[in-house]
Design a protein around this motif. Structure first.
Motif, PDB file in Angstrom:
ATOM      1  N   LEU A  84       0.831  -1.197   0.000  1.00  0.00           N
ATOM      2  CA  LEU A  84       0.000   0.000   0.000  1.00  0.00           C
ATOM      3  C   LEU A  84       0.864   1.245   0.000  1.00  0.00           C
ATOM      4  CD1 LEU A  84      -2.579  -1.030   2.755  1.00  0.00           C
ATOM      5  CD2 LEU A  84      -2.769  -1.351   0.291  1.00  0.00           C
ATOM      6  N   GLN A  85       0.389   2.261  -0.693  1.00  0.00           N
ATOM      7  CA  GLN A  85       1.073   3.548  -0.684  1.00  0.00           C
ATOM      8  C   GLN A  85       0.038   4.647  -0.550  1.00  0.00           C
ATOM      9  OE1 GLN A  85       3.968   4.146  -3.739  1.00  0.00           O
ATOM     10  NE2 GLN A  85       4.441   6.223  -3.109  1.00  0.00           N
ATOM     11  N   ALA A  86       0.135   5.383   0.543  1.00  0.00           N
ATOM     12  CA  ALA A  86      -0.763   6.506   0.778  1.00  0.00           C
ATOM     13  C   ALA A  86      -0.118   7.782   0.269  1.00  0.00           C
ATOM     14  CB  ALA A  86      -1.063   6.632   2.264  1.00  0.00           C
ATOM     15  N   SER A  87      -0.954   8.658  -0.265  1.00  0.00           N
ATOM     16  CA  SER A  87      -0.461   9.935  -0.783  1.00  0.00           C
ATOM     17  C   SER A  87      -1.570  10.962  -0.725  1.00  0.00           C
ATOM     18  CB  SER A  87       0.047   9.768  -2.219  1.00  0.00           C
ATOM     19  OG  SER A  87      -1.007   9.365  -3.073  1.00  0.00           O
ATOM     20  N   GLY A  88      -1.207  12.225  -0.956  1.00  0.00           N
ATOM     21  CA  GLY A  88      -2.196  13.277  -1.043  1.00  0.00           C
ATOM     22  C   GLY A  88      -2.221  14.248   0.113  1.00  0.00           C
ATOM     23  N   GLY A  89      -1.411  14.001   1.122  1.00  0.00           N
ATOM     24  CA  GLY A  89      -1.377  14.903   2.254  1.00  0.00           C
ATOM     25  C   GLY A  89      -0.765  16.242   1.898  1.00  0.00           C
ATOM     26  N   GLY A  90      -0.883  17.184   2.822  1.00  0.00           N
ATOM     27  CA  GLY A  90      -0.311  18.491   2.593  1.00  0.00           C
ATOM     28  C   GLY A  90      -0.709  19.467   3.669  1.00  0.00           C
ATOM     29  N   LEU A  91      -0.354  20.697   3.455  1.00  0.00           N
ATOM     30  CA  LEU A  91      -0.679  21.794   4.373  1.00  0.00           C
ATOM     31  C   LEU A  91      -1.861  22.575   3.803  1.00  0.00           C
ATOM     32  CD1 LEU A  91      -0.106  23.688   6.756  1.00  0.00           C
ATOM     33  CD2 LEU A  91       1.564  24.859   5.287  1.00  0.00           C
ATOM     34  N   VAL A  92      -2.929  22.639   4.578  1.00  0.00           N
ATOM     35  CA  VAL A  92      -4.129  23.349   4.143  1.00  0.00           C
ATOM     36  C   VAL A  92      -4.641  24.212   5.287  1.00  0.00           C
ATOM     37  CG1 VAL A  92      -4.789  21.558   2.497  1.00  0.00           C
ATOM     38  CG2 VAL A  92      -5.660  21.467   4.838  1.00  0.00           C
ATOM     39  N   LYS A  93      -5.604  25.049   4.969  1.00  0.00           N
ATOM     40  CA  LYS A  93      -6.221  25.898   5.976  1.00  0.00           C
ATOM     41  C   LYS A  93      -7.534  25.280   6.457  1.00  0.00           C
ATOM     42  CE  LYS A  93      -4.315  30.172   4.030  1.00  0.00           C
ATOM     43  NZ  LYS A  93      -4.647  31.510   3.447  1.00  0.00           N
ATOM     44  N   ALA A  94      -7.950  25.660   7.625  1.00  0.00           N
ATOM     45  CA  ALA A  94      -9.220  25.185   8.155  1.00  0.00           C
ATOM     46  C   ALA A  94     -10.333  25.486   7.153  1.00  0.00           C
ATOM     47  CB  ALA A  94      -9.512  25.847   9.494  1.00  0.00           C
ATOM     48  N   GLY A  95     -11.180  24.490   6.944  1.00  0.00           N
ATOM     49  CA  GLY A  95     -12.268  24.623   5.993  1.00  0.00           C
ATOM     50  C   GLY A  95     -11.954  24.090   4.611  1.00  0.00           C
ATOM     51  N   ASP A  96     -10.690  23.853   4.336  1.00  0.00           N
ATOM     52  CA  ASP A  96     -10.285  23.321   3.035  1.00  0.00           C
ATOM     53  C   ASP A  96     -10.574  21.830   2.930  1.00  0.00           C
ATOM     54  OD1 ASP A  96      -7.303  25.373   2.390  1.00  0.00           O
ATOM     55  OD2 ASP A  96      -9.458  25.793   2.237  1.00  0.00           O
TER      56      ASP A  96
END
Length: 124
Positions: free
Chosen positions: A3-15
């Protein structure tokens, strides 16, 4: 199955963010696929799960109504759609797979296969 998870990042509340869990080796159709998260200093906690064959989903109370799980079996990928993110959602998110029964979906100990984790950071 790998398995490989991806897609994380830095976002703002509500995003929103969509995490992906891509598998190789065997079809995810044959597994219960779970999503877990672990914040610094806390235990790994259940976020949601997809039943074997994709006919059912479940989610934790803390994310219900904001997070949803979907799958694309031809791509051998399961997704975690996260909407209206909150700072409390900040954690490393993991996908996992197990061939055990659906009733075991809440416990990390039920899962045999894990992705490497992807970091989600939500700023206020």
């Amino acid at each position: 199955v790998q398995l490989q998870a991806s897609g994380g990042g830095l976002v703002k509340a509500g995003d929103s963010l969509r995490l992906s869990c891509a598998a190789s080796g065997r079809s995810l159709r044959n597994y219960v696929v779970g999503w877990f998260r672990q914040a610094p200093g806390k235990e790994r906690e259940f976020v949601g799960a997809l039943s074997r064959g994709g006919g059912g989903t479940d989610s934790a109370d803390s994310v219900r109504g904001r997070f949803s799980i979907s799958r694309d079996y031809p791509k051998n990928t399961v997704y975690l759609q996260m909407n209206n993110l909150k700072p409390a959602d900040t954690a490393v998110y993991y996908c996992a797979a197990t061939a055990t029964v659906w009733s075991g979906r809440y416990s990390p100990d039920s899962y045999n296969y894990w992705g490497q984790g992807t970091l989600v950071t939500v700023s206020s």
